[in-house]
Structures are given as C-alpha cells and as structure tokens.
Design an enzyme around this catalytic site. Structure first.
Site, mmCIF file in Angstrom:
data_model
loop_
_atom_site.group_PDB
_atom_site.id
_atom_site.type_symbol
_atom_site.label_atom_id
_atom_site.label_comp_id
_atom_site.label_asym_id
_atom_site.label_seq_id
_atom_site.Cartn_x
_atom_site.Cartn_y
_atom_site.Cartn_z
ATOM 1 C CE LYS A 184 4.962 8.738 7.447
ATOM 2 N NZ LYS A 184 4.119 9.848 7.618
ATOM 3 N N GLY A 233 15.525 10.935 7.157
ATOM 4 C CA GLY A 233 14.574 11.598 8.060
ATOM 5 C C GLY A 233 15.872 11.675 8.734
ATOM 6 N N GLY A 236 16.199 7.421 12.556
ATOM 7 C CA GLY A 236 16.651 6.398 11.783
ATOM 8 C C GLY A 236 16.846 5.593 13.318
ATOM 9 C CD GLU A 266 20.194 11.118 3.252
ATOM 10 O OE1 GLU A 266 20.406 12.367 4.095
ATOM 11 O OE2 GLU A 266 19.110 11.625 2.358
ATOM 12 C CB CYS A 299 19.675 15.686 4.846
ATOM 13 S SG CYS A 299 20.011 15.633 3.415
ATOM 14 C CD GLU A 324 19.692 17.975 9.815
ATOM 15 O OE1 GLU A 324 19.059 16.411 10.791
ATOM 16 O OE2 GLU A 324 20.065 17.504 8.828
HETATM 17 P P1 NDP Z 1 10.872 13.152 11.537
HETATM 18 O O1 NDP Z 1 12.512 12.300 10.837
HETATM 19 O O2 NDP Z 1 10.731 12.748 12.608
HETATM 20 O O3 NDP Z 1 10.430 12.154 9.587
HETATM 21 C C1 NDP Z 1 10.469 11.481 8.160
HETATM 22 C C2 NDP Z 1 9.760 10.845 8.395
HETATM 23 O O4 NDP Z 1 9.462 9.556 9.075
HETATM 24 C C3 NDP Z 1 8.309 11.256 7.916
HETATM 25 O O5 NDP Z 1 7.284 10.868 7.198
HETATM 26 C C4 NDP Z 1 7.820 10.859 9.083
HETATM 27 O O6 NDP Z 1 6.019 11.128 9.311
HETATM 28 C C5 NDP Z 1 8.623 9.909 9.907
HETATM 29 N N1 NDP Z 1 8.169 8.910 11.175
HETATM 30 C C6 NDP Z 1 8.417 9.327 12.289
HETATM 31 N N2 NDP Z 1 8.401 8.692 13.209
HETATM 32 C C7 NDP Z 1 8.937 8.169 12.372
HETATM 33 C C8 NDP Z 1 8.719 5.884 13.500
HETATM 34 N N3 NDP Z 1 8.828 6.013 14.187
HETATM 35 N N4 NDP Z 1 8.479 5.282 12.210
HETATM 36 C C9 NDP Z 1 8.929 5.353 11.494
HETATM 37 N N5 NDP Z 1 8.753 6.732 10.656
HETATM 38 C C10 NDP Z 1 8.494 7.663 11.214
HETATM 39 O O7 NDP Z 1 11.515 13.914 11.117
HETATM 40 P P2 NDP Z 1 10.711 15.549 11.082
HETATM 41 O O8 NDP Z 1 9.512 15.583 9.873
HETATM 42 O O9 NDP Z 1 10.263 15.296 12.395
HETATM 43 O O10 NDP Z 1 11.748 16.705 11.471
HETATM 44 C C11 NDP Z 1 12.085 16.545 12.645
HETATM 45 C C12 NDP Z 1 13.933 17.165 12.059
HETATM 46 O O11 NDP Z 1 14.297 16.034 11.505
HETATM 47 C C13 NDP Z 1 13.686 18.148 11.524
HETATM 48 O O12 NDP Z 1 14.038 19.923 12.213
HETATM 49 C C14 NDP Z 1 15.714 17.949 10.765
HETATM 50 O O13 NDP Z 1 16.274 18.449 11.378
HETATM 51 C C15 NDP Z 1 15.534 16.360 10.926
HETATM 52 N N6 NDP Z 1 15.227 16.061 9.709
HETATM 53 C C16 NDP Z 1 16.101 14.974 8.443
HETATM 54 C C17 NDP Z 1 15.660 15.557 7.245
HETATM 55 C C18 NDP Z 1 17.078 14.828 6.409
HETATM 56 O O14 NDP Z 1 17.028 14.649 5.458
HETATM 57 N N7 NDP Z 1 17.931 14.575 7.151
HETATM 58 C C19 NDP Z 1 14.373 15.778 6.447
HETATM 59 C C20 NDP Z 1 13.740 15.498 7.899
HETATM 60 C C21 NDP Z 1 13.507 16.093 8.653
HETATM 61 P P3 NDP Z 1 6.199 12.643 10.147
HETATM 62 O O15 NDP Z 1 6.078 13.451 8.711
HETATM 63 O O16 NDP Z 1 4.004 11.816 10.035
HETATM 64 O O17 NDP Z 1 6.062 12.899 10.945
#
Ligand code: NDP
Length: 798
Positions: free
Chosen positions: A193, A245, A250, A267, A301, A398
């Site tokens: 996804k 994410g 996580g 990650e 990240c 972050e």
């Molecule tokens: P999320 O961790 O919410 O999203 C990452 C992915 O997980 C997306 O595909 C999201 O779907 C999906 N997701 C959300 N909730 C769940 C769940 N309960 N179970 C499984 N999958 C899920 O990051 P966000 O996009 O909301 O960003 C929020 C904050 O996270 C950012 O401001 C940043 O600080 C951090 N972030 C860190 C990243 C990294 O690489 N370390 C990358 C992205 C974000 P959907 O997009 O539909 O919400």
C-alpha cells in the site's frame, strides 16, 4: 554595456520547466481514475469509494484513487498466497530475469516516473530525475543479482511467504523499490500500500510489472488510507510486514502483529545529528547541511535536522549558512533550476508550522531568508533555529520539514552525548578533517548509518535502518535480503505442547546423605558479577520428575530485574573489549565447565531424570558450543561495500547492547549456553532468565563465570517465574532487544510489550528446537540477532 563580472553578478535564472505532458497523458489515458492491482488485473468495484490526489504545488487535482476495503485486502492477500509457491519455484535465475526486465523498464520510462512523482509529491524534478529514479533502477539491478545468487548463496533459507508492505509519501517510488526488490528476489509475493498522498508512481510501477509479464498475483498494489494499511498488516495470511513511516504508526503495528508469528521490519523516524568540528572544511560542511535538511524539503527520515557545531566556529558556520540560505531557490517543483519544492500536503504544512511556532514559543530564535516564499501551494521556507535547548520540543521531535535546529558543543565527548540525546537512532553526519576523530566517533554514535564528510548517501548494496525508536531491520545488501528469508528448518519445527512444564510441587523430601542433611546451598541471583539475595526473600523448589526437591532457587521479582538491567547497562565496556579477549573468555568458560563436567551431568540427571549418558552429551555439547562462539567472536566481522560513488561504506557488526534472554526448559544447560554465548561473543550484555523448571544448571554456572574472567555485569541471571520476569524485561526501556524461547503466549506478550521503546525481538512463536542439533542450536542465525549493522560511509579522493 556591462562587463563579464557584472553579468556574472546580475545574471538570474530563467525558468526551465520540465514538460508535464507525458505524465498528464498517462493520467488521461486512465480517465484520471484508478482501480487497484490484484492478481494481475485492475479492480474497479462499482460500489468502491474513491478519494482525490492532487499536486501540492498548485492544488490541482490529479486523479481519483480507490480506497481499498477489507474485501479487496482479502482478495489481494489470497492472490499473493496462490502465486507464492510458483514464484518461489521459478528459482533464483527465473526471478532474476523478471527483476532485470523491471529494472530495464524503469530506465526506459524514467522521465515519466520522475515527472509523475514530482507532480504528485511536490519534490523538485532535479531530485526525482537525478536521485530517486536512478536509485530505484539501481535497487532492482542489485536485486537481480541477489535473486540469481539465492539458490547457491542463500540455499539454507526459504522465503517467508506473503509480504505486506506499507510505505510513506516522502520517497514514494524509492521506498517501494526498497521493499519490492528484495521481497521478490527472495521468492515472496507482495501486497503493498502506497501512501494516500502519493500513490501514482506505485500504480505506474504496477503497470510496468504487468507489461514485463510478472506472473499474476506476485505483486498486488492497493491504494487506500491508513485503515487499508492496518488491514494488510493484521491479515492472518500475511507472513511478514515491512513498514516505513512514523514511529507512532510503527508502534501500533508492533502491537497489532504481536503473537501473529509475523516477521517485522520497521523503518521509522529520526532526528539525526549533523556534527561539524572546527577542523572541518566549512564550505563543504555548509553545502552538506543544505543537502542534509533541505533535500526533499527536509521530509527525509534521516534528515540531518540537528546541527551540532563546535563552539569556537559556531558563529562563522551560522553566518555562512544564512548566506547560503539566501541563495536557495524555492518554486515550481517541475522547474529544473530550483532547490526546493513544496511540502506534500496542507496537513504536513500545518504540522510543520505548528512545531516551528512551538520552537519560537519555547524561546529559540528563528531565522528565515529575506526572499518571499510563494504563498500559493504548500511551500515552506528553509528555516534555522539558534538558541535551542537540547531538551526543547524542536530539538527532540521529528519536524519532517525544512527546519534545522542548531546547538553547540565543546569536546568530542560532548558531541557524542548531544548526538545520542534522542530517542531515535537512524543516521548521523560527522564533519572533520581528522580521520582518527571521525572513526573514533562513528562507533560511539547510536545510529544505523554514519556519513563522514558527506550526507544522505544511499546505495542498494549498503543496509539502511535504525537503532532505538528509529526501528529495526535493514533495507539493502545482504541484511535486507535476510529480512525476507527465514532459515529453512523453522517451518518444520514442532510446537510446544500446552502445559508441558507442570508447576513445581513444594514440600517433597530433600536429598539426604549419611543421616545428616547436606550442607545447604541455595543459589541466589547473579547480578553485576556478584551473588545477591532476592529482593522479595522468597525461594522456589526445583523438583525432579518424580517430585523430589533437588534444590531451591531464589524467586526473582521486578526489583531484581531492575538491578540486573542496571548492572548490564553499566558493563558497557564489554562491547569495546577486543574480540580476541571475548574469544579467550569464552574458551576459558568452556575449559572450566569441562573441568566440572561430571558435576553438571549429575545435576542434569537429578533435575530432569535423563540418563547419565544423555546428561554427559548435553554437557559435552555445551562445552563445544562455547568453543563455537569463542571461534566466532573474532570472525563474525562486517564488510566493506563499494557503492558506485567514490566512497567506501564500512558495514560494522555492532553489539545491540543490553539483551534480555528467556530460556526454555528443555536441555536446560545447553539451551542456556546456546543463547548466552552468541550474545556475549558479539559484545552484548545480558539479563537471562534460565529454565523456570530446571534452573540449577544455570545457577551452578555462577562460579564458572567467575573463574573464567567474565566481567561483572556481562551475564546477569535472575531465576523465577519466566513469564512474570519476562514481562518486566519487555517493558524495561534500557533493554534493547529480547530473545524469548518458550510457549507461544510468551512470544505474544514479549512482542506486544516491547513496543514501548521499540526493542528488537526474536521470539520462537512456540516452536521447539532440538538444541543438540547444530542446525537449530548454533551459527549465523544467532549471530545475526546478536548484532546490528552500522554503515559508516567514508569518501576518498580530493
Ligand atoms: P504514517 O506513519 O501515518 O504513514 C505511513 C504509511 O502508513 C502510509 O501509507 C499510511 O497510510 C500508513 N498507515 C497509517 N496508519 C496506519 C496503520 N494504523 N496501519 C498501517 N498503516 C498505516 O505517516 P504520515 O504520512 O501520517 O506522516 C506523519 C508523520 O510521520 C510525518 O510528519 C513524519 O514525522 C513521520 N513520517 C516519517 C517517515 C519516515 O520515513 N521516517 C515517513 C513518513 C512520515 P496513509 O498515507 O493513507 O495515511
């Protein structure tokens, strides 16, 4: 007429926009409305719910995407399950050919991918074209190689099965490549996804795979929101979850998958330090900062978001940085001459603005360049905070935007302390012309990647991933491959039977000799190299199978565990003790155990009721196992990677730190040694709960450890009720990893409770090993769990 010098000064950039035509045509070809890719078909259910995706630079709608519901998740997982045996049976070379076709197709369509990514995400075309997409292709090519080598180099492994992958929006296609390429190379099938903000390149990728003839069901792409991700993660037929994410999600995933016997790699976020020493090449370092925090608008990240500058050069560095920030160009992401594009979505813009305001409210000084930042679209200017307190929100959280916080330090030790003053541990960048200094610092910084005089370097051959709350597991290289494989024997292991170990019955007769009672020997705990009384003052009997009390051991409690963890944390010098010394200590332990072998064998007979010959075999195998890890201690080295750039990446196998170990009942001496020896051989300190039923073999080892020069605090032993003690260890924030061997319910508990500090877990899911069998009981599998790989990137040449 102006002269050349004047022209040079007054010359401005003209617009150089990349044409969006082909990407728009591709969208139009699909009527800007996409289904999901399941079992080689595009599903567009009539009753589906669609949501819009738009260009964050303009707000212009790009397409409508299907919000996949649980029914579609079921279909996708079932398709992946059906396709998996055939995909694995294709063999390494067969899979390599498909991966090769995909790599070539990505190169053929590279400009379309780059433009589409920029439209959807808002990152500069310069980055998608020159960094993201070439790295995607590189990742597939690298894994063509791993697929090809699988049958020979990884023949002891089997694919894990169906893999569920959830990825973020900051590097949409690149994160997809990091997940898809190793999973396919290893023989798994996928349900993935993408993030809801940035799904378009994932859909184009699915189309490319379809054109490459990838067998149906091998790759399934589901668009949707967080709940679609949650449905994939929690699906009973998904065997592994790989997530990138936020740490917050996580943590949810860690809890959700607890006890489901799913492999998991996470990650997560970071707050990575960027350290500049006073002997660094300051102009290069300032350019490094630009790359560290303004690459992809800081939505990275591993962004170097905490600038740590040696105090005596802080003023000049900040001046240079401000001057450089004045020249940064922000604007239309499709313009090839801009440095920064837009944030991904208004939601993210709001989140960054809120944190920046909090920084100002908390007393830090905000500086932004004098030029006007575009007000339409999600543009956010590069921002620099000075006067930042290390404990303030902006120094700890972050921000995930183009915001740098700066602090100063005086000495290298202070730099390390500040660098490690975070719950995260993803990356670090260290700038100094002194090779001795940087190579001294690199191992001391708790981070999965350390870049020396460079930053944000990635390559498919070099594992990438975090320490601490930045997650666990590595993507890239051999570490990334093994994350999608499991030792082949594991599938055939039997399960523990329920209630296999009856609770001890108190009150039976004690052993007597010659009319007099034997001299009482009640073992205490073994903590910090000393025998210490249990805090609670209770003991528990150890019974033979016939119900005879063969001894009593201390009943450990929460306080004993805390003391043991503290002792283990203090013994950190063990990690930097020479491997040669650790090897010698393991051999010496073996020697001392062998010298008392018959006593240990007698104990096993008395406790377990096994035959004398069986007991002797267990003792002999334990001695041999200690030798095995004495042998490995100075041989399980890292490696040196040669990424395509002029750099070497030194992949160091570092100790994880404090590991909790819960031992099973069977083969109580050998299973204890099999778990303890690899952990300490690699420099970890451990808190170990020996067999609950037959702990005396472990308590008899106190003296062996003492006489073998094992330093105090390296091995700490707390006897008592395994799962009650394991609970305390799983919840303890100073414990960095947990190895649990026991009934299935214990595995669930350990995984769930470990979510607190995101400790790395290795649990047996109720599967029972034969400890006498070397395939089950020793070797690289144990060593892999006993280390974490840190990649130190060092450039060469002038
Ligand atoms: P999320 O961790 O919410 O999203 C990452 C992915 O997980 C997306 O595909 C999201 O779907 C999906 N997701 C959300 N909730 C769940 C769940 N309960 N179970 C499984 N999958 C899920 O990051 P966000 O996009 O909301 O960003 C929020 C904050 O996270 C950012 O401001 C940043 O600080 C951090 N972030 C860190 C990243 C990294 O690489 N370390 C990358 C992205 C974000 P959907 O997009 O539909 O919400």
């Amino acid at each position: 007429m102006s002269n050349v010098a004047e022209i040079f000064k007054s010359m401005d950039y003209g617009p150089a926009p990349e044409g969006a035509g082909p990407a728009k045509e591709w969208l139009a070809k699909h009527d800007a409305k996409f289904g999901v890719f399941i079992d080689g078909h595009w599903a567009k259910p009539k009753d589906g719910r669609w949501f819009p995706t738009s260009n964050p630079a303009t707000g212009e709608p790009l397409a409508e995407l299907l919000d996949a519901d649980e029914g579609l998740v079921d279909q996708a997982v079932a398709a992946a399950g059906r396709a998996q045996p055939g995909w694995a049976a294709l063999g390494g070379h067969g899979r390599a050919r498909y991966l090769y076709a995909i790599a070539r197709a990505i190169q053929r369509h590279s400009r379309l991918f780059a433009t589409l990514e920029t439209l959807d995400n808002g990152k500069p075309i310069r980055e998608t074209r020159d960094i993201d997409i070439p790295l995607v292709a590189r990742h597939f090519y690298h894994h063509v190689g791993w697929a090809q080598l699988c049958d020979t180099e990884l023949s002891d492994f089997a694919p894990v099965g169906v893999v569920g992958q959830v990825i973020p929006w900051n590097f949409p296609l690149l994160m997809m490549a990091w997940k898809v390429a190793p999973a396919l190379a290893a023989g798994n099938t996928i349900v993935i996804k993408p993030a809801e903000f940035t799904s378009l390149t994932a859909l184009l990728f699915a189309e490319v795979c379809e054109q490459a003839g990838l067998p149906k069901g091998v790759l399934n792409v589901l668009t949707g929101e967080g709940k679609t991700g949650a449905a994939i993660v929690g699906h009973a037929d998904v065997d592994k979850v790989a997530f990138t994410g936020s740490t917050e999600v996580g943590r949810i995933i860690r809890k959700q998958t607890a006890g489901q016997a799913k492999h998991l790699t996470l990650e997560l976020g970071g707050k990575s330090p960027f350290i500049i020493f006073n002997d660094a090449d300051l102009d290069s370092a300032v350019e490094g900062v630009v790359n560290a925090i303004w690459f992809n608008q800081g939505q990275v990240c591993c962004a170097g978001s905490r600038l740590l500058v040696q105090e005596d050069i802080a003023e000049v560095v900040i001046q240079k940085l401000r001057a450089r920030m004045e020249t940064l160009r922000i604007g239309n992401p499709l313009d090839k001459c801009i440095d920064m594009g837009t944030l991904v979505d208004p939601v993210q813009h709001q989140a960054v603005s809120t944190l920046v305001q909090q920084g100002v409210d908390e007393g830090a000084t905000l500086w932004q360049p004098s030029w006007a930042c575009p007000t339409e679209g999600c543009f956010y200017p590069p921002s620099l905070f000075t006067d930042v307190q290390p404990a303030s929100t902006i120094a700890q959280e972050e921000i995930f935007g183009p915001v740098l916080v700066s602090m100063t330090f005086r000495t290298p030790d202070e730099a390390v302390a500040l660098a490690n003053n975070t719950k995260y541990g993803l990356a670090a960048s260290v700038w100094s012309e002194s090779v001795n200094l940087v190579l001294d610092l690199a191992p001391r910084i708790k981070a999965g990647v350390v870049w020396v005089n460079c930053t944000n370097q990635f390559d498919a051959a070099c594992g990438f991933g975090g320490y601490r709350e930045s997650g666990f597991g590595r993507e890239g290289g051999i570490e990334g491959m093994t994350a999608y494989l499991e030792p082949a024997f594991i599938a055939d292991l039997p399960q523990y039977e329920v209630d296999e170990a009856p609770p001890p019955r108190a009150g039976a007769a004690t052993e007597q000799g010659g009319g007099l009672p034997t001299i009482d020997r009640t073992p205490k705990m073994y903590i910090g190299g000393k025998q210490s009384r249990p805090d609670g003052g209770y003991s528990r009997p150890v019974l033979s199978p016939s119900g005879t009390v063969v001894g009593e051991v201390a009943e450990g409690n929460r306080k004993d565990i805390r003391n043991a963890v503290e002792a283990a944390a203090k013994a950190s010098g063990w990690g930097s003790t020479a491997a040669h010394t650790r090897a010698q200590i393991l051999y010496f332990t073996a020697e001392n155990l062998a010298a008392r072998g018959s006593e240990f064998a007698d104990r096993l007979v008395a406790m377990t009721g096994c035959s004398r010959a069986e007991a002797q075999r267990e003792v002999d195998a334990s001695v041999e196992r200690l030798f095995t890890y004495g042998a490995w201690a100075d041989k399980y080295d890292g490696s040196v990677h040669s990424p395509p750039s002029r750099q070497v990446a030194i992949a160091m196998n570092e100790a994880v730190g404090v590991i909790a170990v819960a031992c099973p009942d069977e083969s109580p001496l050998l299973s204890f040694i099999s778990l303890v020896a690899p952990a300490i051989a690699m420099g970890n300190r451990i808190v170990v709960i020996p067999s609950e039923r037959w702990p005396l073999s472990a308590t008899d080892l106190y003296q062996v450890f003492d006489t073998s020069d094992v330093p105090g605090g390296v091995v700490n032993i707390v006897t008592g009720e395994r799962d009650a003690l394991a609970k305390v260890l799983a919840e303890h924030d100073q414990v960095e990893a947990f190895w649990y061997v026991g009934p299935k319910a214990g595995s669930e508990m350990v995984e769930r409770l470990s979510a607190g500090n995101m400790k790395r877990t290795w649990v047996n899911n109720g599967k029972k090993r034969d400890w006498m069998d070397k395939t089950h009981g020793e070797g690289r599998e144990y060593l892999r769990h006993a280390v974490q790989v840190k990649n130190v990137w060092v450039p060469y040449g002038e």
